[in-house]
Write an enzyme that holds these catalytic residues in place. Structure first.
Site, PDB file in Angstrom:
ATOM      1  N   GLY A 164     -58.837 -12.251  10.633  1.00 27.49           N
ATOM      2  CA  GLY A 164     -59.208 -13.675  10.638  1.00 27.49           C
ATOM      3  C   GLY A 164     -58.168 -14.494   9.889  1.00 27.49           C
ATOM      4  O   GLY A 164     -58.497 -15.421   9.150  1.00 27.49           O
ATOM      5  N   LEU A 213     -55.969 -16.654  10.788  1.00 29.65           N
ATOM      6  CA  LEU A 213     -55.530 -17.996  11.220  1.00 29.65           C
ATOM      7  C   LEU A 213     -56.522 -19.077  10.813  1.00 29.65           C
ATOM      8  O   LEU A 213     -56.364 -20.241  11.178  1.00 29.65           O
ATOM      9  CB  LEU A 213     -55.332 -18.020  12.744  1.00 29.65           C
ATOM     10  CG  LEU A 213     -54.318 -17.007  13.275  1.00 29.65           C
ATOM     11  CD1 LEU A 213     -54.171 -17.138  14.778  1.00 29.65           C
ATOM     12  CD2 LEU A 213     -52.965 -17.183  12.603  1.00 29.65           C
ATOM     13  N   GLY A 214     -57.549 -18.723  10.068  1.00 23.86           N
ATOM     14  CA  GLY A 214     -58.560 -19.698   9.670  1.00 23.86           C
ATOM     15  C   GLY A 214     -58.145 -20.493   8.444  1.00 23.86           C
ATOM     16  O   GLY A 214     -56.996 -20.426   7.982  1.00 23.86           O
ATOM     17  N   GLN A 215     -59.106 -21.236   7.893  1.00 31.38           N
ATOM     18  CA  GLN A 215     -58.810 -22.129   6.761  1.00 31.38           C
ATOM     19  C   GLN A 215     -58.252 -21.346   5.565  1.00 31.38           C
ATOM     20  O   GLN A 215     -57.270 -21.745   4.954  1.00 31.38           O
ATOM     21  CB  GLN A 215     -60.075 -22.896   6.348  1.00 31.38           C
ATOM     22  CG  GLN A 215     -59.774 -24.058   5.420  1.00 31.38           C
ATOM     23  CD  GLN A 215     -61.007 -24.596   4.701  1.00 31.38           C
ATOM     24  OE1 GLN A 215     -62.107 -24.040   4.813  1.00 31.38           O
ATOM     25  NE2 GLN A 215     -60.830 -25.673   3.967  1.00 31.38           N
ATOM     26  N   ASP A 261     -55.865 -11.747  14.229  1.00 32.95           N
ATOM     27  CA  ASP A 261     -56.928 -12.700  14.560  1.00 32.95           C
ATOM     28  C   ASP A 261     -57.254 -12.507  16.029  1.00 32.95           C
ATOM     29  O   ASP A 261     -56.572 -11.715  16.702  1.00 32.95           O
ATOM     30  CB  ASP A 261     -56.451 -14.154  14.283  1.00 32.95           C
ATOM     31  CG  ASP A 261     -57.608 -15.116  14.033  1.00 32.95           C
ATOM     32  OD1 ASP A 261     -58.402 -15.343  14.971  1.00 32.95           O
ATOM     33  OD2 ASP A 261     -57.741 -15.622  12.909  1.00 32.95           O
ATOM     34  N   ILE A 262     -58.267 -13.242  16.531  1.00 36.12           N
ATOM     35  CA  ILE A 262     -58.522 -13.178  17.979  1.00 36.12           C
ATOM     36  C   ILE A 262     -57.835 -14.333  18.708  1.00 36.12           C
ATOM     37  O   ILE A 262     -57.920 -14.428  19.920  1.00 36.12           O
ATOM     38  CB  ILE A 262     -60.035 -13.157  18.306  1.00 36.12           C
ATOM     39  CG1 ILE A 262     -60.769 -14.257  17.537  1.00 36.12           C
ATOM     40  CG2 ILE A 262     -60.646 -11.803  18.026  1.00 36.12           C
ATOM     41  CD1 ILE A 262     -62.223 -14.433  17.953  1.00 36.12           C
ATOM     42  N   ASP A 284     -59.569  -7.770  17.327  1.00 39.98           N
ATOM     43  CA  ASP A 284     -60.967  -8.211  17.229  1.00 39.98           C
ATOM     44  C   ASP A 284     -61.694  -7.264  16.282  1.00 39.98           C
ATOM     45  O   ASP A 284     -61.825  -6.071  16.570  1.00 39.98           O
ATOM     46  CB  ASP A 284     -61.595  -8.166  18.634  1.00 39.98           C
ATOM     47  CG  ASP A 284     -63.012  -8.717  18.630  1.00 39.98           C
ATOM     48  OD1 ASP A 284     -63.608  -8.865  17.542  1.00 39.98           O
ATOM     49  OD2 ASP A 284     -63.524  -8.987  19.726  1.00 39.98           O
ATOM     50  N   TYR A 294     -76.587 -17.943   7.951  1.00 37.71           N
ATOM     51  CA  TYR A 294     -75.311 -17.645   7.274  1.00 37.71           C
ATOM     52  C   TYR A 294     -75.584 -17.060   5.884  1.00 37.71           C
ATOM     53  O   TYR A 294     -75.027 -16.030   5.499  1.00 37.71           O
ATOM     54  CB  TYR A 294     -74.514 -18.948   7.181  1.00 37.71           C
ATOM     55  CG  TYR A 294     -73.203 -18.874   6.444  1.00 37.71           C
ATOM     56  CD1 TYR A 294     -72.105 -18.200   6.974  1.00 37.71           C
ATOM     57  CD2 TYR A 294     -73.039 -19.542   5.222  1.00 37.71           C
ATOM     58  CE1 TYR A 294     -70.889 -18.183   6.299  1.00 37.71           C
ATOM     59  CE2 TYR A 294     -71.825 -19.530   4.549  1.00 37.71           C
ATOM     60  CZ  TYR A 294     -70.759 -18.842   5.093  1.00 37.71           C
ATOM     61  OH  TYR A 294     -69.554 -18.829   4.422  1.00 37.71           O
TER      62      TYR A 294
HETATM   63  P1  NAD Z   1     -62.513 -19.935   9.502  1.00 37.43           P
HETATM   64  O1  NAD Z   1     -63.600 -20.144  10.479  1.00 37.43           O
HETATM   65  O2  NAD Z   1     -61.599 -21.064   9.219  1.00 37.43           O
HETATM   66  O3  NAD Z   1     -61.611 -18.692   9.922  1.00 37.43           O
HETATM   67  C1  NAD Z   1     -62.153 -17.514  10.432  1.00 37.43           C
HETATM   68  C2  NAD Z   1     -61.083 -16.847  11.293  1.00 37.43           C
HETATM   69  O4  NAD Z   1     -61.653 -15.636  11.801  1.00 37.43           O
HETATM   70  C3  NAD Z   1     -60.676 -17.681  12.510  1.00 37.43           C
HETATM   71  O5  NAD Z   1     -59.259 -17.794  12.572  1.00 37.43           O
HETATM   72  C4  NAD Z   1     -61.231 -16.920  13.692  1.00 37.43           C
HETATM   73  O6  NAD Z   1     -60.438 -17.022  14.863  1.00 37.43           O
HETATM   74  C5  NAD Z   1     -61.251 -15.502  13.155  1.00 37.43           C
HETATM   75  N1  NAD Z   1     -62.220 -14.652  13.855  1.00 37.43           N
HETATM   76  C6  NAD Z   1     -63.419 -15.012  14.366  1.00 37.43           C
HETATM   77  N2  NAD Z   1     -63.989 -13.966  14.988  1.00 37.43           N
HETATM   78  C7  NAD Z   1     -63.140 -12.925  14.850  1.00 37.43           C
HETATM   79  C8  NAD Z   1     -63.164 -11.589  15.291  1.00 37.43           C
HETATM   80  N3  NAD Z   1     -64.183 -11.112  16.010  1.00 37.43           N
HETATM   81  N4  NAD Z   1     -62.125 -10.778  14.958  1.00 37.43           N
HETATM   82  C9  NAD Z   1     -61.073 -11.252  14.243  1.00 37.43           C
HETATM   83  N5  NAD Z   1     -60.978 -12.536  13.828  1.00 37.43           N
HETATM   84  C10 NAD Z   1     -62.004 -13.350  14.138  1.00 37.43           C
HETATM   85  O7  NAD Z   1     -63.188 -19.424   8.155  1.00 37.43           O
HETATM   86  P2  NAD Z   1     -62.643 -19.572   6.660  1.00 37.43           P
HETATM   87  O8  NAD Z   1     -63.098 -20.868   6.136  1.00 37.43           O
HETATM   88  O9  NAD Z   1     -61.225 -19.207   6.596  1.00 37.43           O
HETATM   89  O10 NAD Z   1     -63.568 -18.480   5.936  1.00 37.43           O
HETATM   90  C11 NAD Z   1     -63.183 -17.141   5.828  1.00 37.43           C
HETATM   91  C12 NAD Z   1     -64.287 -16.373   5.130  1.00 37.43           C
HETATM   92  O11 NAD Z   1     -64.575 -16.997   3.867  1.00 37.43           O
HETATM   93  C13 NAD Z   1     -65.624 -16.323   5.881  1.00 37.43           C
HETATM   94  O12 NAD Z   1     -66.253 -15.102   5.619  1.00 37.43           O
HETATM   95  C14 NAD Z   1     -66.422 -17.433   5.240  1.00 37.43           C
HETATM   96  O13 NAD Z   1     -67.797 -17.204   5.339  1.00 37.43           O
HETATM   97  C15 NAD Z   1     -65.959 -17.327   3.806  1.00 37.43           C
HETATM   98  N6  NAD Z   1     -66.176 -18.568   3.061  1.00 37.43           N
HETATM   99  C16 NAD Z   1     -65.464 -19.681   3.373  1.00 37.43           C
HETATM  100  C17 NAD Z   1     -65.694 -20.855   2.654  1.00 37.43           C
HETATM  101  C18 NAD Z   1     -64.936 -22.122   2.960  1.00 37.43           C
HETATM  102  O14 NAD Z   1     -65.253 -23.172   2.392  1.00 37.43           O
HETATM  103  N7  NAD Z   1     -63.929 -22.091   3.825  1.00 37.43           N
HETATM  104  C19 NAD Z   1     -66.651 -20.876   1.630  1.00 37.43           C
HETATM  105  C20 NAD Z   1     -67.379 -19.713   1.372  1.00 37.43           C
HETATM  106  C21 NAD Z   1     -67.110 -18.549   2.079  1.00 37.43           C
HETATM  107  N1  SER Z   2     -67.877 -23.736   3.149  1.00 41.19           N
HETATM  108  C1  SER Z   2     -68.847 -22.795   3.599  1.00 41.19           C
HETATM  109  C2  SER Z   2     -69.781 -23.417   4.570  1.00 41.19           C
HETATM  110  O1  SER Z   2     -70.044 -24.591   4.408  1.00 41.19           O
HETATM  111  C3  SER Z   2     -69.621 -22.259   2.421  1.00 41.19           C
HETATM  112  O2  SER Z   2     -69.782 -20.915   2.580  1.00 41.19           O
HETATM  113  O3  SER Z   2     -70.270 -22.749   5.439  1.00 41.19           O
END
Ligand code: NAD
Ligand code: SER
Length: 316
Positions: free
Chosen positions: A8, A10-12, A34-35, A52, A142
């Site tokens: 994952g 490419l996410g935030q 990533d996917i 994946d 969630y």
């Molecule tokens: P995001 O949604 O920005 O990124 C998730 C990434 O996972 C995406 O690039 C997506 O394409 C990839 N993905 C989705 N399904 C997939 C799969 N089957 N196989 C491989 N990759 C896959 O999320 P984020 O904000 O970067 O968060 C990452 C983690 O941190 C998550 O577990 C989230 O719950 C946790 N988290 C985030 C925050 C926040 O504020 N951003 C806060 C608390 C917890």
């Molecule tokens: N930033 C995340 C959300 O709002 C907290 O886990 O889902």
């Protein structure tokens, strides 16, 4: 030598974690997956492959073939999106975690980071200065998946010796990559709309206080937790991580100090109920004492950097 897999990526969070880990461990030792397909910048900076996490065979094969020693699993459906498709979100979030735990058990990659969230708390939890150990009755899909995930992480640590490490991230604020459908996304959107439109309609009410953190603090502390001697960790579920707490009105006031013409209006939607079930502020003293969690960005510093970087990004 560490060889690191980021799922994952490419996410935030992943898009910034990859850069930080490549700087520390060398580009060729950090495998981004990533996917989705990556942009040019990430592809040029080191190895990337479509992977994946729900495909267990491929995941295990990748880990063994590339001699991976540690995994960061960031794939999940976030809080807002999860409420739109509860059963699918449960399946994805749990399978993504269980596959990485099992892959760790069946391979040499024994060290695993998987993020939990402030969403593990619920409406019956004390809302202010929420302790590490307290009532936990989350009422979002969630939050339920994150609480179950923490329990499984600790179970695999105790039963199979997996070096599972986790934090309960608050809402993360960054300018590089858009947030992925959470309840705290307003605190990123507000900066982009302030710069492009001069106004923002917030999907939470003016007085909804939530814990938040600037991405730089989140990345630095995540890597710190992964590098610290495991004997210092008194917890193998997930550590509270507080950051700073503010309301949409306080954030808007701070933006208005720098952009007096900025206007905010409020139109709470379904995410208000999610935010109302979460803590307003968190006690993270256990993480500070165990492994030295330390936060550098307060609200004023965060607003300065976000306005500067978002303006540069959007207007060159
Ligand atoms: P995001 O949604 O920005 O990124 C998730 C990434 O996972 C995406 O690039 C997506 O394409 C990839 N993905 C989705 N399904 C997939 C799969 N089957 N196989 C491989 N990759 C896959 O999320 P984020 O904000 O970067 O968060 C990452 C983690 O941190 C998550 O577990 C989230 O719950 C946790 N988290 C985030 C925050 C926040 O504020 N951003 C806060 C608390 C917890
Ligand atoms: N930033 C995340 C959300 O709002 C907290 O886990 O889902």
């Amino acid at each position: 030598m560490e060889r690191i897999l980021i799922i994952g990526s490419l996410g935030q969070i992943g898009s910034e974690l990859v850069v930080a880990l490549r700087k520390k461990y060398g580009n060729e030792n950090v495998f981004a997956t990533d996917i989705k397909n990556p942009g040019k910048e990430l592809r040029k900076s080191g190895p990337f492959q479509i992977l994946d996490v729900l495909d267990f065979k491929n995941l295990l094969h990748f880990i063994i073939r590339h001699h991976i020693t540690q995994v960061y699993n960031l794939a999940a459906v976030l809080s807002g999106n999860a409420e739109k498709m509860p059963l699918q979100a449960w399946d994805i979030n749990m399978k993504a975690l269980m596959n990485t735990l099992e892959a760790a058990r069946q391979s040499q990659a024994k060290k695993l980071f998987w993020p939990s969230s402030i969403a593990v708390f619920g409406p019956t939890t004390p809302r202010h200065n929420t302790p590490q150990l307290t009532v936990m009755e989350p009422n979002t899909v969630y939050g339920i998946s994150k609480l179950a995930g923490e329990r499984w992480g600790e179970y695999y640590n105790k039963r199979y010796g997996i070096d599972f490490r986790s934090v309960r991230y608050p809402g993360l604020i960054s300018y590089k990559t858009e947030p992925g459908g959470g309840t705290t996304d307003y605190a990123v959107e507000i900066f982009f709309e302030a710069v492009t439109k001069g106004s923002y309609e917030c999907f939470l009410s003016a007085k909804t206080a939530l814990p938040m953190m600037f991405m730089e603090d989140a990345i630095r502390n995540t890597i710190k937790l992964m590098e610290v001697d495991g004997n210092r960790l008194s917890l193998r579920s997930a550590y509270n991580m507080a950051g700073i707490s503010f309301t949409p009105k306080e954030l808007a006031d701070s933006i208005q100090k720098r952009m007096p013409e900025f206007k905010i209006s409020y139109k709470p939607d379904f995410r208000q109920a999610i935010a109302d079930s979460w803590p307003a502020s968190i006690d993270d003293s256990v993480a500070r004492n165990d492994w030295g969690l330390n936060i550098k960005f307060d609200l004023e510093k965060l607003v300065d950097v976000m306005l500067e970087k978002v303006t540069k990004k959007l207007k060159g």
